[in-house]
Write an enzyme that holds these catalytic residues in place. Structure first.
Site, PDB file in Angstrom:
ATOM      1  N   GLU A  28      37.006  35.925  47.948  1.00  0.00           N
ATOM      2  CA  GLU A  28      36.557  36.336  46.611  1.00  0.00           C
ATOM      3  C   GLU A  28      35.038  36.302  46.618  1.00  0.00           C
ATOM      4  O   GLU A  28      34.440  35.265  46.926  1.00  0.00           O
ATOM      5  CB  GLU A  28      37.055  35.391  45.516  1.00  0.00           C
ATOM      6  N   GLU A  78      41.931  28.261  45.498  1.00  0.00           N
ATOM      7  CA  GLU A  78      40.971  27.333  44.864  1.00  0.00           C
ATOM      8  C   GLU A  78      41.629  26.013  44.456  1.00  0.00           C
ATOM      9  O   GLU A  78      41.483  25.559  43.318  1.00  0.00           O
ATOM     10  CB  GLU A  78      40.309  28.000  43.641  1.00  0.00           C
TER      11      GLU A  78
HETATM   12  O1  AHR Z   1      38.537  36.477  40.303  1.00  0.00           O
HETATM   13  C1  AHR Z   1      38.626  35.750  39.123  1.00  0.00           C
HETATM   14  C2  AHR Z   1      39.000  34.295  39.353  1.00  0.00           C
HETATM   15  O2  AHR Z   1      37.932  33.638  39.951  1.00  0.00           O
HETATM   16  C3  AHR Z   1      40.158  34.039  40.267  1.00  0.00           C
HETATM   17  O3  AHR Z   1      41.376  34.073  39.611  1.00  0.00           O
HETATM   18  C4  AHR Z   1      39.878  32.649  40.765  1.00  0.00           C
HETATM   19  O4  AHR Z   1      40.386  32.424  42.054  1.00  0.00           O
HETATM   20  C5  AHR Z   1      38.374  32.529  40.697  1.00  0.00           C
HETATM   21  O5  AHR Z   1      37.976  31.362  40.077  1.00  0.00           O
END
Ligand code: AHR
Length: 516
Positions: free
Chosen positions: A316, A196
């Protein structure tokens, strides 16, 4: 007399409206084995373990606990994780990785430094690091996927970590791994270039050009150290304010197009307004964003001579909205979201979207495995499977082979954001004569009588039926009680071109059998 007339009128109105409503609640699903979308990559059933809250410490790893094995791995968690058929496990972050220095997490444990974890405002003891992670992956039978630090990290660190993991012998870091008791290389195939990096919340956040340039140099050194690795670029995750996520992806793809194998995207959804139908439709954003990035990938590839594809990795995804904000985001109990039935259906929606885009989405990682926005939840002495566990397990253990483009004719509904959302959300997998039909009935209180039609050949024999459902969409699981879970329903005997199935309200149904 007037009372009687009113009474009959009422009965008539109720009867009529029920009739007309249920009359509309029929659907058709046509399955044609010639209409192939693409191969369903096994890595769609990935997961994620970050140094965050109780995911690693107190989740995966709990040395000294009666529930742990000789490595300190919680046996009950490992068993539950095996039930998810985790095909690939991303580590060590997430936001955490942007200030993680992997050398802190190797060597004798009593000599490893404790660091401030600025991502989650806690202390990082570093007693779990690369060697422990690889040992865990081997026990779980999963492919490791490491993310390098592109925030406060250096090119050297990224290159040396690849050397530590993948070079057999000779150079310093390969020898260091051997000295640490691991003579054979780990052969870690998947590496992501940061996490990110477009987010202002990221340590060492960069703009697209700075990230593109830095990640390109890291990619070169990493691939030259271990040519067979697959690299994943950090795509857009910042949708706040005037951020331009599409511009980010375009620039990053342009810089990295000759080196990367995937671009990663992230999506968390939630039901803040308690708007059930809008929430049920929220995974459709996966398809909307995937198709934009797909076009951008094509554009980038048109400017290179490479012949291999670039894929999309949703590395994610999950429901995450309750355990957010300052009170939840910090410390050892961070992000401990408790899931209900509607969340489990939304997870099925994500998985349907991945399968429907199986030609380009080749990896997906639920965030995260244990305790932290997770399907598995522990206490010091117990564990339970959250509602979302059951949806993921059903797909991860059944939907393989080729994704088929099913024709779905379903009644629809409108939300504030989307028009004509089908009540039935469907994906189909076909593998060597076996068809798996995944159907979410998003309707809150009506079943949908559906004709399932086989376009090529016929349905043949006994079809197993599994259902994830529960008494109410807000039902949660907890220790010792899992009302939302998978139930095997009576099998259906079919021999012919079609059969009818009544999909119950607020349910996920998986139907599996042969096509001949
Ligand atoms: O999964 C929780 C968080 O969400 C992670 O650390 C990050 O990559 C995202 O913003």
């Amino acid at each position: 007399m007037t009372k009687n007339i009113l009474y009959f009128l009422l009965i008539f109105i109720i009867g009529f409206s029920t009739m007309t409503r249920s009359k509309d609640m029929t659907a058709r699903i046509k399955i044609d084995t010639d209409r192939k979308i693409g191969k369903i990559d096994k890595n769609l059933y990935g997961n994620f373990a970050e140094h965050l809250g109780r995911c690693i410490y107190g989740g995966i790893y709990d040395p000294g606990s009666k529930l742990s094995d000789e490595n300190g791995f919680r046996k009950d968690v490992l068993k539950a994780a095996k039930g998810l058929n985790v095909t690939i496990l991303r580590y060590p972050g997430g936001n955490f990785v942007s200030d993680y220095h992997w050398l802190d997490g190797i060597g004798p444990k009593d000599q490893r430094p404790t660091r401030l974890d600025l991502a989650w405002k806690t202390l990082e003891p570093n007693t779990f690091g690369t060697d422990e992670f690889i040992a865990y992956c081997r026990k779980l039978g999963t492919e490791p996927y490491l993310a390098v630090n592109m925030g406060t990290g250096t090119l050297d660190e990224a290159k040396n970590w690849v050397e530590y993991c993948n070079v057999k012998e000779g150079p310093y870091y390969a020898e260091l791994r051997k000295k640490n008791g691991h003579p054979e290389p780990y052969n870690v195939k998947y590496w992501s270039l940061g996490n990110e990096m477009d987010g202002f919340w990221q340590m060492g956040h960069k703009d697209a050009v700075d990230y593109g340039k830095f990640a390109l140099e890291a990619a070169k050194l990493m691939k030259w150290t271990s040519p067979d690795i697959k690299l994943i670029a950090a795509g857009s995750s910042n949708f706040y304010g005037d951020a331009d996520p599409h511009k980010w992806n375009r620039i990053v793809l342009n810089y990295l197009k000759d080196y990367i194998d995937y671009i990663s995207l992230h999506l968390y959804v939630g039901n803040r307004d308690n708007d059930y139908y809008a929430f049920m439709a929220s995974p459709l954003e996966i398809e909307e964003r995937t198709s934009i990035v797909e076009g951008q990938i094509e554009e980038a590839l048109s400017k290179t001579r490479r012949k291999t594809p670039i894929y999309v990795a949703w590395d994610e995804y999950n429901v995450w909205y309750r355990a957010r904000g300052a009170g939840f985001n910090t410390g050892r109990n961070a992000l401990e979201e408790k899931y209900n039935l509607e969340d489990a259906l939304v997870i099925a929606g994500f998985l349907n979207a991945f399968i429907r885009n199986a030609h380009i989405i080749k990896m997906a990682n639920m965030a995260q495995l244990v305790n932290v926005i997770a399907p598995i939840f522990t206490s010091k002495t117990d564990m339970f499977r959250q509602t979302i566990y059951y949806s993921l397990a059903l797909y991860a253990n059944n939907s393989f082979g080729t994704a088929l483009d099913a024709f779905v004719d379903s009644p629809t509904y409108d939300t504030k954001k989307r028009k004509q959302v089908p009540y039935l959300d469907v994906s189909v997998a076909y593998d060597d004569g076996t068809v798996v039909i995944n159907v979410v009935n998003r309707h809150l209180d009506q079943s949908i009588s559906t004709r399932l039609i086989c376009q090529q050949g016929k349905f043949d024999g006994e079809f197993s039926v599994y259902e994830v459902n529960g008494p109410d969409i807000k039902t949660e699981n907890t220790f010792g009680s899992e009302p939302v879970r998978t139930k095997e329903k009576p099998a259906i005997k079919v021999n012919g071109k079609s059969f009818t199935y009544e999909f119950p309200p607020h349910s996920l149904t998986v139907i599996k059998g042969k096509i001949k």
